[in-house]
Design an enzyme around this catalytic site. Structure first.
Site, PDB file in Angstrom:
ATOM      1  N   ASP A 119     -16.733  25.904  34.548  1.00 37.34           N
ATOM      2  CA  ASP A 119     -15.705  26.810  35.071  1.00 37.34           C
ATOM      3  C   ASP A 119     -14.817  25.978  35.988  1.00 37.34           C
ATOM      4  O   ASP A 119     -15.295  25.489  37.023  1.00 37.34           O
ATOM      5  CB  ASP A 119     -16.399  27.954  35.834  1.00 37.34           C
ATOM      6  CG  ASP A 119     -15.383  28.936  36.406  1.00 37.34           C
ATOM      7  OD1 ASP A 119     -14.197  28.551  36.573  1.00 37.34           O
ATOM      8  OD2 ASP A 119     -15.772  30.077  36.702  1.00 37.34           O
ATOM      9  N   TYR A 131       0.392  36.411  37.420  1.00 38.96           N
ATOM     10  CA  TYR A 131       0.504  35.426  36.334  1.00 38.96           C
ATOM     11  C   TYR A 131       1.811  34.640  36.458  1.00 38.96           C
ATOM     12  O   TYR A 131       1.834  33.399  36.365  1.00 38.96           O
ATOM     13  CB  TYR A 131       0.428  36.174  35.009  1.00 38.96           C
ATOM     14  CG  TYR A 131       0.446  35.301  33.774  1.00 38.96           C
ATOM     15  CD1 TYR A 131      -0.693  34.594  33.386  1.00 38.96           C
ATOM     16  CD2 TYR A 131       1.583  35.210  32.976  1.00 38.96           C
ATOM     17  CE1 TYR A 131      -0.687  33.813  32.234  1.00 38.96           C
ATOM     18  CE2 TYR A 131       1.594  34.435  31.834  1.00 38.96           C
ATOM     19  CZ  TYR A 131       0.460  33.737  31.459  1.00 38.96           C
ATOM     20  OH  TYR A 131       0.474  32.965  30.320  1.00 38.96           O
TER      21      TYR A 131
HETATM   22  P1  NAD Z   1      -6.829  32.361  25.444  1.00 36.56           P
HETATM   23  O1  NAD Z   1      -7.264  33.440  26.371  1.00 36.56           O
HETATM   24  O2  NAD Z   1      -7.017  32.567  23.987  1.00 36.56           O
HETATM   25  O3  NAD Z   1      -7.560  30.978  25.831  1.00 36.56           O
HETATM   26  C1  NAD Z   1      -7.684  30.535  27.163  1.00 36.56           C
HETATM   27  C2  NAD Z   1      -8.986  29.761  27.281  1.00 36.56           C
HETATM   28  O4  NAD Z   1      -9.121  29.372  28.657  1.00 36.56           O
HETATM   29  C3  NAD Z   1     -10.201  30.622  26.941  1.00 36.56           C
HETATM   30  O5  NAD Z   1     -11.004  29.964  26.001  1.00 36.56           O
HETATM   31  C4  NAD Z   1     -10.891  30.796  28.279  1.00 36.56           C
HETATM   32  O6  NAD Z   1     -12.292  30.921  28.184  1.00 36.56           O
HETATM   33  C5  NAD Z   1     -10.480  29.529  29.014  1.00 36.56           C
HETATM   34  N1  NAD Z   1     -10.659  29.683  30.453  1.00 36.56           N
HETATM   35  C6  NAD Z   1     -10.292  30.764  31.214  1.00 36.56           C
HETATM   36  N2  NAD Z   1     -10.702  30.586  32.472  1.00 36.56           N
HETATM   37  C7  NAD Z   1     -11.336  29.396  32.533  1.00 36.56           C
HETATM   38  C8  NAD Z   1     -11.995  28.681  33.570  1.00 36.56           C
HETATM   39  N3  NAD Z   1     -12.096  29.185  34.821  1.00 36.56           N
HETATM   40  N4  NAD Z   1     -12.534  27.476  33.292  1.00 36.56           N
HETATM   41  C9  NAD Z   1     -12.458  26.966  32.042  1.00 36.56           C
HETATM   42  N5  NAD Z   1     -11.856  27.607  31.015  1.00 36.56           N
HETATM   43  C10 NAD Z   1     -11.297  28.813  31.255  1.00 36.56           C
HETATM   44  O7  NAD Z   1      -5.294  32.069  25.798  1.00 36.56           O
HETATM   45  P2  NAD Z   1      -4.143  31.353  24.943  1.00 36.56           P
HETATM   46  O8  NAD Z   1      -3.261  32.391  24.392  1.00 36.56           O
HETATM   47  O9  NAD Z   1      -4.711  30.332  24.027  1.00 36.56           O
HETATM   48  O10 NAD Z   1      -3.337  30.621  26.129  1.00 36.56           O
HETATM   49  C11 NAD Z   1      -3.582  29.284  26.538  1.00 36.56           C
HETATM   50  C12 NAD Z   1      -2.650  28.926  27.687  1.00 36.56           C
HETATM   51  O11 NAD Z   1      -1.292  29.134  27.298  1.00 36.56           O
HETATM   52  C13 NAD Z   1      -2.869  29.777  28.933  1.00 36.56           C
HETATM   53  O12 NAD Z   1      -2.682  28.984  30.079  1.00 36.56           O
HETATM   54  C14 NAD Z   1      -1.779  30.833  28.816  1.00 36.56           C
HETATM   55  O13 NAD Z   1      -1.428  31.358  30.055  1.00 36.56           O
HETATM   56  C15 NAD Z   1      -0.654  30.018  28.200  1.00 36.56           C
HETATM   57  N6  NAD Z   1       0.336  30.853  27.470  1.00 36.56           N
HETATM   58  C16 NAD Z   1       0.014  31.508  26.309  1.00 36.56           C
HETATM   59  C17 NAD Z   1       0.994  32.264  25.644  1.00 36.56           C
HETATM   60  C18 NAD Z   1       0.730  32.981  24.333  1.00 36.56           C
HETATM   61  O14 NAD Z   1       1.664  33.576  23.767  1.00 36.56           O
HETATM   62  N7  NAD Z   1      -0.487  32.963  23.805  1.00 36.56           N
HETATM   63  C19 NAD Z   1       2.266  32.374  26.179  1.00 36.56           C
HETATM   64  C20 NAD Z   1       2.546  31.707  27.367  1.00 36.56           C
HETATM   65  C21 NAD Z   1       1.572  30.925  27.998  1.00 36.56           C
END
Ligand code: NAD
Length: 444
Positions: free
Chosen positions: A258, A350
């Protein structure tokens, strides 16, 4: 097939969305391994006195692109490139207008427009500053006018950085930048003469990707591994099974941690030093959302988002820098978000965290620069992931559509952008935030 997808993707659905007045998205040409970067010739124009024509010709010919400098007036082009570095007056802008006016109709599907300029802040005469700044307005507008999956972007290349521009030219002039449009990036000095294999630039490099169990993190890990990196995949213990699956897929290593834990930075630093002697690419991708209107948000929702999305990145960076775990020439790429640029209702926590990332990369760029390293942010817009699939239909359809390409991006689009910034040859790009949003109308 989910109902929403059926509505948009089926012939009936297309009819319904068309009747509703929604634009019909064009399929985007993305980079497939082994395929050429462009599916046709590149037309190169230049204002008199420009500095970059030979860099474009050399960079693109080397990867098999036909570069045409005399337009025969009837060919279809896969890319239109204009070297506007010679433009020093407002009058001079006319040459760029004429070039695009005469050639834009012959840009093919998923075509690329790339204009090259001099950073306005490097110019002195007010007329030159104005002319170079004007190019940005023109390019952002062209990005809104082009059709059929085409994009338009601007690279401001500083004087003396011509040879550092190759990786940026190859990113924007290929299917790798399929969902990046309306962006202006800057290329400065950086390392010159970095020889990297175009297909396996990460050979011999170690990359750490946080939040790699699924979504964007898994896509990033997979692309970096395909292009030669040894990837350390990190995620929380609760995602252990998925994490192992991703790590196995990419023949990498799984680390259950984490990143908000007090001792996480120290444990990570020790792991990377003991196992690999350091790290070359660090992708801060782990992130969470806890959406609520500010007045309804509780302390935990506020604090957890700031802790994962921003504070953990700051602490890990500080530790890896202090212990010299980031090797010279390392690349740090941080996931920001369109919400961090535009703000978003229900996402004060966020958006604050993701805007903070933009500040962090600006502050750390000179620090990383002392050892030829870089740090940048990638700000995705609407990307088709499990997270966005959970959105209510109307919000999802809206999010997907309100950009110049009229569709959501794919995880690979984010991964390609991260990989460009992470390349050894991208040393000239630092402290910047690049949006992967199809030129979203939000926060423009
Ligand atoms: P997701 O929720 O599918 O994946 C995020 C991963 O981060 C998960 O596997 C989760 O377990 C891990 N995680 C969370 N907290 C954690 C911690 N404390 N320690 C270690 N791991 C941790 O999200 P996603 O859609 O793949 O997004 C990935 C990144 O891109 C994020 O930072 C998100 O904010 C950013 N983002 C995504 C989008 C989108 O459209 N999907 C848009 C803008 C930004």
């Amino acid at each position: 097939m989910p109902l929403a997808k059926l509505l948009v993707d089926s012939p009936v659905g297309r009819g319904v969305t068309k009747a509703m007045g929604l634009p019909q998205p064009s399929p985007l040409r993305r980079q497939a391994p082994g395929e050429p970067p462009l599916d046709g010739p590149l037309l190169l124009g230049a204002a008199a006195g420009g500095r970059l024509a030979s860099a474009v010709t050399a960079s693109m010919s080397e990867v098999g692109v036909e570069v045409v400098t005399a337009d025969e007036g009837e060919r279809t082009y896969a890319a239109l490139v204009y070297d506007a570095t010679g433009i020093v007056t407002v009058d001079g802008l006319r040459s760029l207008y004429v070039f695009l006016h005469d050639s834009l109709r012959r840009l093919g599907a998923s075509g690329r427009v790339l204009v090259l300029g001099t950073p306005p802040e490097d110019c002195v005469a007010p007329g030159e500053v104005a002319a170079q700044r004007a190019v940005e307005g023109l390019v952002r507008s062209v990005a809104k006018e082009v059709r059929r999956g085409a994009t338009a972007n601007l690279a401001y290349v500083a004087a003396g950085a011509e040879t550092s521009a190759t990786s940026t030219l190859r990113f924007f002039l290929s299917g790798r930048s399929a969902y990046v449009s309306g962006q202006a990036v800057r290329v400065r000095g950086g390392e010159v003469g970095v020889l990297e294999d175009a297909d396996r630039p990460f050979d011999g490099r170690v990359a750490l990707v946080t939040g790699a169990a699924r979504g964007l993190g898994a896509a990033i890990a997979s692309l970096l591994a395909r292009e030669g990196a040894r990837v350390v995949c990190l995620d929380v213990p609760a995602q252990g099974e998925l994490l192992t699956a991703t790590a196995n897929d990419v023949r990498g290593i799984a680390v259950q941690l984490d990143i908000t834990a007090v001792d996480a930075p120290r444990r990570l630093a020790r792991h990377l030093t003991d196992r690999y002697g350091g790290v070359d690419v660090l992708v801060h991708n782990a992130g969470i959302t806890r959406d609520k209107l500010l007045v309804n948000m509780d302390d935990k929702q506020w604090a957890s988002v700031l802790a994962v999305n921003l504070d953990a990145q700051l602490r890990v960076n500080a530790e890896l820098l202090a212990r010299e775990v980031l090797r010279p020439g390392s690349r740090v790429v941080c996931l920001s978000s369109q919400s961090g640029i535009a703000g978003n209702r229900g996402q004060t926590n966020y958006a604050a965290s993701k805007a903070g990332i933009i500040g962090m990369v600006q502050a750390l760029a000179p620090v990383l620069g002392r050892t030829e390293g870089t740090i940048n942010a990638v700000a995705p817009g609407f990307i088709e992931t499990e997270m966005t699939a959970q959105m209510p239909y109307a919000a999802r359809e809206m999010g997907r559509r309100i950009n110049s390409l009229g569709q959501g991006g794919l995880p690979i689009d984010v991964a390609e952008t991260v990989a460009w910034l992470a390349r050894p040859g991208s040393g000239g790009v630092t402290g910047q935030t690049v949006r992967v949003c199809g030129q979203s109308m939000l926060g423009a």
